[in-house]
Design a protein around this motif. Structure first.
Motif, PDB file in Angstrom:
ATOM      1  N   GLY A 120      45.010  39.276  38.471  1.00  0.00           N
ATOM      2  CA  GLY A 120      43.843  38.603  37.916  1.00  0.00           C
ATOM      3  C   GLY A 120      43.297  37.478  38.764  1.00  0.00           C
ATOM      4  O   GLY A 120      42.199  36.985  38.511  1.00  0.00           O
ATOM      5  N   HIS A 121      44.041  37.028  39.792  1.00  0.00           N
ATOM      6  CA  HIS A 121      43.603  35.959  40.694  1.00  0.00           C
ATOM      7  C   HIS A 121      43.159  34.703  39.941  1.00  0.00           C
ATOM      8  O   HIS A 121      42.271  33.992  40.392  1.00  0.00           O
ATOM      9  CB  HIS A 121      42.479  36.447  41.614  1.00  0.00           C
ATOM     10  CG  HIS A 121      42.888  37.587  42.481  1.00  0.00           C
ATOM     11  ND1 HIS A 121      43.640  37.433  43.626  1.00  0.00           N
ATOM     12  CD2 HIS A 121      42.679  38.934  42.352  1.00  0.00           C
ATOM     13  CE1 HIS A 121      43.861  38.615  44.179  1.00  0.00           C
ATOM     14  NE2 HIS A 121      43.296  39.541  43.425  1.00  0.00           N
ATOM     15  N   PHE A 123      41.517  34.520  37.163  1.00  0.00           N
ATOM     16  CA  PHE A 123      40.314  34.715  36.355  1.00  0.00           C
ATOM     17  C   PHE A 123      40.672  34.949  34.901  1.00  0.00           C
ATOM     18  O   PHE A 123      41.722  35.519  34.591  1.00  0.00           O
ATOM     19  CB  PHE A 123      39.521  35.938  36.841  1.00  0.00           C
ATOM     20  CG  PHE A 123      38.745  35.714  38.100  1.00  0.00           C
ATOM     21  CD1 PHE A 123      37.366  35.705  38.074  1.00  0.00           C
ATOM     22  CD2 PHE A 123      39.383  35.536  39.315  1.00  0.00           C
ATOM     23  CE1 PHE A 123      36.635  35.519  39.234  1.00  0.00           C
ATOM     24  CE2 PHE A 123      38.670  35.351  40.474  1.00  0.00           C
ATOM     25  CZ  PHE A 123      37.291  35.335  40.441  1.00  0.00           C
ATOM     26  N   SER A 124      39.819  34.521  34.008  1.00  0.00           N
ATOM     27  CA  SER A 124      39.899  34.884  32.596  1.00  0.00           C
ATOM     28  C   SER A 124      39.023  36.123  32.437  1.00  0.00           C
ATOM     29  O   SER A 124      37.796  36.028  32.447  1.00  0.00           O
ATOM     30  CB  SER A 124      39.376  33.740  31.723  1.00  0.00           C
ATOM     31  OG  SER A 124      39.298  34.151  30.386  1.00  0.00           O
ATOM     32  N   ILE A 125      39.626  37.294  32.327  1.00  0.00           N
ATOM     33  CA  ILE A 125      38.892  38.564  32.347  1.00  0.00           C
ATOM     34  C   ILE A 125      38.404  38.914  30.948  1.00  0.00           C
ATOM     35  O   ILE A 125      39.174  38.910  29.992  1.00  0.00           O
ATOM     36  CB  ILE A 125      39.782  39.678  32.924  1.00  0.00           C
ATOM     37  CG1 ILE A 125      40.157  39.320  34.363  1.00  0.00           C
ATOM     38  CG2 ILE A 125      39.072  41.028  32.856  1.00  0.00           C
ATOM     39  CD1 ILE A 125      41.181  40.231  35.000  1.00  0.00           C
TER      40      ILE A 125
END
Length: 145
Positions: A120-121, A123-125
């Motif tokens: 996810g690096h 990030f909030s996906i």
């Protein structure tokens, strides 16, 4: 603008904080009645319902409806942007490489697992977009490539 469906559509626009116009109601109803339409097809459908509307006005309304979450924009590679009324369920698409037909594909493993990226690096996906490419049944039987 009359009828229960039209009033419901107007209510959705109001609830999203958008100004209700005959063109916006017609546009939203055209997108929902269509099948992954591009802006020109949507403009044609709106014109059939309410008369003249510019393509620029259609683009501006599509931008507002997309930002409000009432319409979803997809952009298959090599194709103009397409719009659909199916929103909020994290579904995917299959696109024909020959004729450009687009169809919905439900997430194979449910809603949340499609949102779990292998990395996810930070990030909030919120959404996953998958496009499957192939040939539709008509193009498969006609020998298209």
């Amino acid at each position: 603008m009359t009828g229960p469906r039209t009033e419901a559509t107007a209510g959705e626009l109001r609830a999203a904080g958008l100004r209700v116009t005959a063109a916006r109601v017609a546009l939203l109803e055209t997108v929902r009645a269509g099948d992954h339409l591009d802006a020109e097809a949507i403009a044609s459908g709106v014109r059939e319902r309410v008369g003249h509307v510019s393509l620029q006005a259609v683009y501006e309304a599509l931008r507002a409806l997309t930002a409000a979450g009432l319409v979803r924009r997809i952009e298959p590679s090599g194709s103009p942007a397409r719009f659909e009324g199916r929103v909020g369920d994290n579904h995917h698409h299959v696109v024909c490489r020959s004729c450009g037909a687009v169809a919905d594909v439900d997430c194979a493993v449910g809603d949340a697992p499609c949102l779990t990226a292998s990395e996810g690096h930070g990030f909030s996906i919120h959404e996953a977009e998958v496009i499957y490419w192939g040939l539709c049944p008509a193009c498969s039987t006609s020998g298209s490539t």
